[in-house]
Motif scaffolding. Sequence first.
Motif, PDB file in Angstrom:
ATOM      1  N   GLU A  63      -5.169  -1.149  -9.142  1.00 24.69           N
ATOM      2  CA  GLU A  63      -4.643  -0.072  -8.290  1.00 24.69           C
ATOM      3  C   GLU A  63      -5.652   1.066  -8.164  1.00 24.69           C
ATOM      4  O   GLU A  63      -5.840   1.614  -7.073  1.00 24.69           O
TER       5      GLU A  63
ATOM      6  N   GLU B  32       0.859  -1.164   0.000  1.00 23.00           N
ATOM      7  CA  GLU B  32       0.000   0.000   0.000  1.00 23.00           C
ATOM      8  C   GLU B  32       0.901   1.222   0.000  1.00 23.00           C
ATOM      9  O   GLU B  32       1.908   1.272   0.706  1.00 23.00           O
TER      10      GLU B  32
ATOM     11  N   ARG C 207      -0.239  -0.970  -4.647  1.00 22.57           N
ATOM     12  CA  ARG C 207       0.863  -0.968  -5.616  1.00 22.57           C
ATOM     13  C   ARG C 207       1.239  -2.426  -5.842  1.00 22.57           C
ATOM     14  O   ARG C 207       1.511  -3.165  -4.896  1.00 22.57           O
TER      15      ARG C 207
ATOM     16  N   SER D  74      -8.567   0.028  -5.907  1.00 18.57           N
ATOM     17  CA  SER D  74      -8.219  -0.046  -4.480  1.00 18.57           C
ATOM     18  C   SER D  74      -8.557   1.249  -3.739  1.00 18.57           C
ATOM     19  O   SER D  74      -8.794   1.223  -2.535  1.00 18.57           O
TER      20      SER D  74
ATOM     21  N   THR E 126      -3.361   3.570  -1.707  1.00 18.10           N
ATOM     22  CA  THR E 126      -3.803   2.695  -2.795  1.00 18.10           C
ATOM     23  C   THR E 126      -2.826   1.532  -2.962  1.00 18.10           C
ATOM     24  O   THR E 126      -1.687   1.581  -2.503  1.00 18.10           O
TER      25      THR E 126
END
Length: 183
Positions: free
Chosen positions: A147, A123, A129, A150, A127
């Motif tokens: 991504e 994170e 990764r 999220s 978001t």
Amino acid sequence: MKKELEQKLFENHPLLFFRRNNPTKHSLMGASLSVGDGWFDLINILCYQLTDNYRRAKDDYEFYLKFQTRSSEIDILNERRQINPDDPTVKNKIFYSPIHVEKARLAMQNALDNTPVALQVKEKFGTLRFYTDRNTPISYALINMAENLSSTICETCGDKALETSEHNGWIHTLCAKHHNPKE
């Protein structure tokens, strides 16, 4: 992420996570995923999508292999009248030559060579990764989509997130329940 959920991802997607225990110069995963449990489903779906091409090619190869028959064997069976071409049980059967099987094997190998390998999952700024190697334009698009998604999913429980916000100096994506846990 809880160890049980991580283990489930590692078992379901061994092609993506086979480097998880490698030294840091090959993988930054440190044998774990640095994300909340709420993103498990999102990551699991992404992993299935990233390995879908290989799974399909492998299924095709196994199918061709199962029904592989050398053309000389069919000729011998015909000569011995063991295969009646008018027999409805035989008429619709398809027999594949070794060339079919080899083409399917090569397609499977190509799909395997182009399957991404996870280097790091974490994170960052609220978001997901998901860093990989051996990327294709399709894998880039799938990862980018996950991504972006999220930012709408609570990283703690997986519910719809309110917004990405700062807590104790860290940016998190949380639902109403986890955004204000004291209320």
